[in-house]
Motif scaffolding. Structure first.
Motif, mmCIF file in Angstrom:
data_model
loop_
_atom_site.group_PDB
_atom_site.id
_atom_site.type_symbol
_atom_site.label_atom_id
_atom_site.label_comp_id
_atom_site.label_asym_id
_atom_site.label_seq_id
_atom_site.Cartn_x
_atom_site.Cartn_y
_atom_site.Cartn_z
ATOM 1 N N ALA A 127 46.567 37.410 37.189
ATOM 2 C CA ALA A 127 47.146 36.150 37.654
ATOM 3 C C ALA A 127 46.228 34.973 37.325
ATOM 4 C CB ALA A 127 47.401 36.216 39.159
ATOM 5 N N SER A 128 44.925 35.150 37.496
ATOM 6 C CA SER A 128 43.976 34.076 37.186
ATOM 7 C C SER A 128 44.032 33.693 35.716
ATOM 8 C CB SER A 128 42.554 34.509 37.559
ATOM 9 O OG SER A 128 42.399 34.618 38.953
ATOM 10 N N VAL A 129 44.130 34.700 34.850
ATOM 11 C CA VAL A 129 44.194 34.434 33.412
ATOM 12 C C VAL A 129 45.496 33.722 33.058
ATOM 13 C CG1 VAL A 129 44.343 35.521 31.140
ATOM 14 C CG2 VAL A 129 42.617 36.288 32.787
ATOM 15 N N ALA A 130 46.599 34.150 33.656
ATOM 16 C CA ALA A 130 47.889 33.507 33.378
ATOM 17 C C ALA A 130 47.858 32.037 33.795
ATOM 18 C CB ALA A 130 49.009 34.246 34.112
ATOM 19 N N VAL A 131 47.280 31.765 34.955
ATOM 20 C CA VAL A 131 47.195 30.379 35.421
ATOM 21 C C VAL A 131 46.239 29.574 34.549
ATOM 22 C CG1 VAL A 131 46.541 28.897 37.355
ATOM 23 C CG2 VAL A 131 47.824 30.993 37.784
ATOM 24 N N ASN A 149 36.961 35.829 27.466
ATOM 25 C CA ASN A 149 36.140 36.924 27.967
ATOM 26 C C ASN A 149 36.997 38.057 28.517
ATOM 27 O OD1 ASN A 149 33.485 37.829 28.141
ATOM 28 N ND2 ASN A 149 33.138 36.961 30.165
ATOM 29 N N TYR A 150 38.143 37.697 29.085
ATOM 30 C CA TYR A 150 39.070 38.707 29.603
ATOM 31 C C TYR A 150 39.754 39.449 28.460
ATOM 32 C CZ TYR A 150 43.110 40.616 32.168
ATOM 33 O OH TYR A 150 44.066 41.446 32.695
ATOM 34 N N VAL A 151 40.240 38.702 27.468
ATOM 35 C CA VAL A 151 40.966 39.314 26.355
ATOM 36 C C VAL A 151 40.027 40.134 25.464
ATOM 37 C CG1 VAL A 151 42.275 38.810 24.252
ATOM 38 C CG2 VAL A 151 42.763 37.545 26.357
ATOM 39 N N LEU A 152 38.859 39.589 25.170
ATOM 40 C CA LEU A 152 37.938 40.250 24.243
ATOM 41 C C LEU A 152 37.119 41.352 24.896
ATOM 42 C CD1 LEU A 152 36.667 40.297 21.397
ATOM 43 C CD2 LEU A 152 35.040 38.565 22.207
ATOM 44 N N ASN A 153 36.625 41.077 26.106
ATOM 45 C CA ASN A 153 35.669 41.998 26.722
ATOM 46 C C ASN A 153 36.164 42.665 27.991
ATOM 47 O OD1 ASN A 153 33.631 41.406 24.772
ATOM 48 N ND2 ASN A 153 33.255 39.450 25.831
ATOM 49 N N GLY A 154 37.377 42.316 28.420
ATOM 50 C CA GLY A 154 37.912 42.930 29.631
ATOM 51 C C GLY A 154 37.206 42.491 30.891
ATOM 52 N N VAL A 155 36.521 41.330 30.850
ATOM 53 C CA VAL A 155 35.779 40.841 32.010
ATOM 54 C C VAL A 155 36.723 40.092 32.947
ATOM 55 C CG1 VAL A 155 33.916 39.329 32.806
ATOM 56 C CG2 VAL A 155 33.641 40.685 30.716
ATOM 57 N N GLU A 156 36.813 40.548 34.184
ATOM 58 C CA GLU A 156 37.677 39.885 35.163
ATOM 59 C C GLU A 156 37.032 38.590 35.647
ATOM 60 O OE1 GLU A 156 38.487 42.768 38.189
ATOM 61 O OE2 GLU A 156 39.805 43.959 36.893
ATOM 62 N N PRO A 157 37.806 37.528 35.816
ATOM 63 C CA PRO A 157 37.237 36.254 36.269
ATOM 64 C C PRO A 157 36.616 36.374 37.660
ATOM 65 C CG PRO A 157 39.476 35.964 35.432
ATOM 66 C CD PRO A 157 39.239 37.436 35.563
ATOM 67 N N PRO A 158 35.540 35.641 37.922
ATOM 68 C CA PRO A 158 35.018 35.583 39.296
ATOM 69 C C PRO A 158 36.090 35.068 40.237
ATOM 70 C CG PRO A 158 33.476 34.587 37.730
ATOM 71 C CD PRO A 158 34.752 34.819 36.991
ATOM 72 N N ARG A 159 36.071 35.549 41.472
ATOM 73 C CA ARG A 159 37.098 35.143 42.421
ATOM 74 C C ARG A 159 36.584 33.986 43.280
ATOM 75 N NH1 ARG A 159 37.799 40.862 43.225
ATOM 76 N NH2 ARG A 159 36.801 40.727 45.286
ATOM 77 N N HIS A 160 37.180 32.815 43.076
ATOM 78 C CA HIS A 160 36.919 31.654 43.903
ATOM 79 C C HIS A 160 38.059 30.669 43.669
ATOM 80 C CE1 HIS A 160 35.504 29.773 40.197
ATOM 81 N NE2 HIS A 160 34.485 30.611 40.106
ATOM 82 N N ALA A 161 38.020 29.539 44.376
ATOM 83 C CA ALA A 161 39.151 28.591 44.345
ATOM 84 C C ALA A 161 39.340 27.901 43.014
ATOM 85 C CB ALA A 161 38.980 27.542 45.450
ATOM 86 N N TRP A 162 38.371 28.028 42.100
ATOM 87 C CA TRP A 162 38.464 27.351 40.796
ATOM 88 C C TRP A 162 38.936 28.317 39.702
ATOM 89 C CZ3 TRP A 162 35.062 26.465 44.627
ATOM 90 C CH2 TRP A 162 35.022 25.157 45.126
ATOM 91 N N ASN A 163 39.265 29.544 40.074
ATOM 92 C CA ASN A 163 39.840 30.517 39.129
ATOM 93 C C ASN A 163 41.149 31.086 39.675
ATOM 94 O OD1 ASN A 163 37.817 30.254 37.232
ATOM 95 N ND2 ASN A 163 36.649 31.995 37.999
#
Length: 403
Positions: free
Chosen positions: A327-331, A389-403
């Motif tokens: 969801a974070s990546v889509a947004v 970073n998500y698409v290339l390395n599979g790294v999930e975004p940090p969870r906070h109000a800015w992601n």
């Protein structure tokens, strides 16, 4: 106070019951808010009457859960509502941004008693401001404001800035660190002793959000008014994507407003270029090409915005870390395009409309000023990094109000 605002401020807030009513209400309210929006910006006339109309319409309560009497509209509907209002006046579109984020935090981590209390306030037309960010710190999560245990409650001390909506709020939730250095929200009534809200916002855009300073001097906070905000990020919740998609919807509204003014001016007032061989500026082939480009970019941004909202709507009741990352990546993808569409439309307006469009009587520069100011909330360059970073390395975004 005008008659419409007087009526709005004295009657009980309307309660919207479903998504269709929310969209219809947004269109009706936007017609009112659009009147004198350019003048309010030019004169920096704070929208005190207009915000009463807006919140009393019920639109500030549309995300209250159904179990507590709200419409619990979809995020597709919520983004459309914010976009509609932001076309009319993006400062007013921004004012419920933190309010809606706080409603979501309450939904995620509030106690049953806190939900009952504060959702009833929202349904009654009460507005949450915010006291989140601070100046002069290392980053947005470096907080100096502290909530310390004191007798039968707490004492709150600190200074906040970028406090959008606080000047117009009935409740001012303050983000602070508790005795265990955890982020908590302390809900303060706007007349709490020791709380002062200073209208010192001098930004060249979003001029009437009054996003200025909050000062907190030994403010007493009872235990029942403290929300464990940190819990919204200790486990996977949708609060980050929800906060961000509201931001993207505001920018989409700014882009639409700039494009609408471009089209109207080119059709009615702009002159054709001398070498174009046409009588009307709207028939200039190079202008037509540029308008096509703007339209494509705007439609792409709106499509990704709707898709991102659908991703949030599809989240399970108990989402996994992978669900929230998706969801974070889509947004973030939507946020990239809405940012670029808003900035480009605000700048292209003058190129396509011509010299007449820069006259102060039109105040068209407000579109670019609003876009440039609002899109600084979280840098779009980091959205590119998050996505890559998500698409290339599979790294999930940090969870906070800015992601």
């Amino acid at each position: 106070m005008n008659a419409i605002a007087q009526s709005a401020s004295t009657r009980p807030a309307h309660i919207i019951r479903n998504d269709a009513e929310a969209i219809a209400t947004a269109h009706s309210v936007a017609e009112i808010l659009a009147k004198e929006a350019a003048v309010r910006d030019s004169e920096r006339r704070l929208p005190r009457d207009e915000i009463d109309v807006f919140s009393q319409s019920g639109l500030w309560a549309i995300t209250v859960p159904a179990d507590y009497g709200g419409a619990a509209v979809s995020f597709v509907t919520l983004t459309e509502v914010i976009k509609i209002i932001s076309v009319a006046d993006p400062s007013l579109g921004q004012l419920p941004q933190n309010h809606l984020g706080i409603v979501d935090v309450l939904s995620q981590v509030g106690t049953d008693a806190q939900k009952e209390r504060f959702f009833a306030e929202v349904l009654a037309g009460k507005r949450f401001g915010n006291g989140f960010s601070e100046r002069g710190t290392r980053n947005v999560l470096d907080l100096k404001t502290r909530l310390r245990a004191d007798g039968d409650g707490y004492r709150l001390n600190g200074t906040k800035f970028y406090s959008t909506g606080a000047l117009f709020a009935h409740w001012v939730p303050i983000l602070a660190l508790d005795d265990e250095d955890r982020g908590v929200l302390a809900f303060l009534p706007s007349d709490a002793p020791g709380l002062s809200v200073v209208d010192d916002w001098s930004g060249f855009g979003q001029r009437t959000t009054a996003s200025g300073t909050i000062k907190l001097d030994q403010v007493h906070v009872p235990p029942e008014s403290v929300i464990a905000a940190y819990a919204a990020y200790d486990r996977p919740t949708c609060n980050g994507p929800v906060s961000q998609i509201i931001q993207a919807a505001i920018d989409a509204g700014i882009a639409r407003a700039a494009l609408d003014d471009t089209l109207a001016f080119v059709r009615k007032r702009s002159r054709a270029w001398v070498d174009s061989g046409v009588e009307r500026a709207a028939d200039d082939p190079l202008t037509i090409r540029e308008v096509g480009d703007l339209a494509i970019r705007h439609h792409a941004a709106e499509a990704l915005l709707e898709k991102a909202a659908q991703v949030i709507d599809a989240l399970p009741d108990t989402p996994s870390a992978a669900d929230i990352a998706r969801a974070s990546v889509a947004v973030a993808q939507a946020k990239v395009l809405t940012t670029e569409a808003a900035l480009r439309a605000g700048e292209k307006l003058f190129e396509l409309a011509g010299t007449q469009s820069v006259l102060s009587e039109h105040n068209y520069d407000r579109h670019w000023r609003n876009a440039r100011t609002h899109t600084l909330h979280d840098p779009v360059r980091w959205k590119y990094h998050l996505i890559g970073n998500y698409v290339l390395n599979g790294v999930e975004p940090p969870r906070h109000a800015w992601n």
